[in-house]
Design an enzyme around this catalytic site. Structure first.
Site, PDB file in Angstrom:
ATOM      1  N   LEU A   1      47.499  32.875  43.865  1.00 34.65           N
ATOM      2  CA  LEU A   1      47.717  32.330  45.205  1.00 34.65           C
ATOM      3  C   LEU A   1      46.484  31.848  45.746  1.00 34.65           C
ATOM      4  CD1 LEU A   1      49.595  35.576  46.490  1.00 34.65           C
ATOM      5  CD2 LEU A   1      50.589  33.369  45.878  1.00 34.65           C
TER       6      LEU A   1
ATOM      7  N   LYS B   1      34.023  38.048  39.576  1.00 32.46           N
ATOM      8  CA  LYS B   1      34.360  36.540  39.629  1.00 32.46           C
ATOM      9  C   LYS B   1      33.713  35.663  40.492  1.00 32.46           C
ATOM     10  CE  LYS B   1      36.787  32.869  38.654  1.00 32.46           C
ATOM     11  NZ  LYS B   1      38.213  32.535  39.273  1.00 32.46           N
TER      12      LYS B   1
END
Length: 295
Positions: free
Chosen positions: A65, A168
């Site tokens: 998303l 990340k």
């Protein structure tokens, strides 16, 4: 083990993951608000649905998303019916969002894993992404079949829910710093009459080398192709999120913040849809076709 899986978000990455799962023998259902994205997924063998509600209760779910806000709105809808075993969120999201979603899912007996990925569309299509995983041990065990299918085992469990998002974001902001610094360095080399490609090759075999110097500049910037497939707007967003995430815990990363500012300048100049390697146009214009012509 059930091989029924839903992929929510069928854009560049989600569409490639859905197609790879289909080729690997999973029964894949997908949803995306974009009719074009759904049509592309259908051509790859993915059965798509018009409504997110139709995917509630699917045993396994992958999220791909655009933001943490969309994740927050999506997870409750998927938990509306029983039957889901694990939700693997590959979105580059925010740690607090993942922690909250993991708690909400646990209340329903569902595993939630934040597993943002690296490797681009090519890695997604090949089922060889790298994932940064945040989860409880039990949630990780429940999600392993999906993680193995997406990464061929190339994932690292980094800690509790949200940990994957933290690492990340740090990975992306380090890449963002490197794209700025390598561009500036190669521009200096060129100013001294050194071929930037030769300089990049020399640096890449030494202590200053990186994937940016070894591949990104030679393949996408010095060739003028700028076709990595990752948008500049997304990298600018991730760099800013990384700095904000650091500040939430009292850290003041000055170099990361300075690089993030350069990305915001590039975003204003080039727009969010530019390829992220086009940062070179603003940080090292002498390396680009426009800069060469101007020189």
């Amino acid at each position: 083990m059930s091989k029924h899986i839903a992929v929510v978000g069928l854009g560049s990455m989600g569409g490639a993951m859905a197609a790879a799962l289909h080729r690997a023998g999973w029964q894949v259902h997908g949803h995306d608000p974009s009719p074009a994205a759904r049509a592309a997924a259908e051509q790859a063998g993915v059965h798509t649905v018009d409504s997110l509600d139709q995917l509630a209760g699917t045993p396994y779910v992958v999220l791909s998303l655009p933001s943490a806000v969309v994740v927050e709105a999506t997870v409750p809808a998927l938990l509306a019916r029983p039957g889901t075993l694990a939700i693997v969120d590959t979105t580059t999201s925010q740690p607090a969002t993942s922690a909250a979603c993991a708690s909400l899912a646990a209340e329903k007996g569902v595993a939630f894993v934040d597993a943002p990925v690296s490797g681009g569309r090519a890695g997604a299509a090949a089922g060889r992404l790298t994932a940064f995983v945040g989860a409880t041990t039990d949630a990780l065990d429940a999600a392993r079949p999906v993680l193995d299918a997406l990464t061929d085992g190339q994932y690292r469990h980094l800690g509790d829910p949200g940990s994957g998002n933290v690492v990340k974001l740090l990975n992306n902001v380090l890449a963002a710093v490197n794209l700025v610094s390598v561009g500036e360095a190669l521009a200096v080399a060129k100013a001294y009459g050194v071929d930037p490609a030769a300089a990049a090759a020399g640096i890449s075999g030494a202590s200053g080398g990186s994937k940016v110097s070894a591949a990104m500049y030679p393949d996408w910037v010095l060739t003028g192709t700028y076709d990595s497939g990752f948008a500049l707007g997304l990298m600018a967003r991730d760099a800013a999120l990384a700095v904000d995430t650091a500040r939430q815990r009292g850290e003041t990363p000055r170099l990361l913040a300075a690089a993030s500012s350069r990305w915001q300048e590039a975003l204003a100049a080039l727009g969010p849809g530019a390829d992220f390697t086009e940062i070179a146009r603003t940080v090292a214009p002498s390396l680009t076709a426009e800069g060469t012509a101007a020189a």
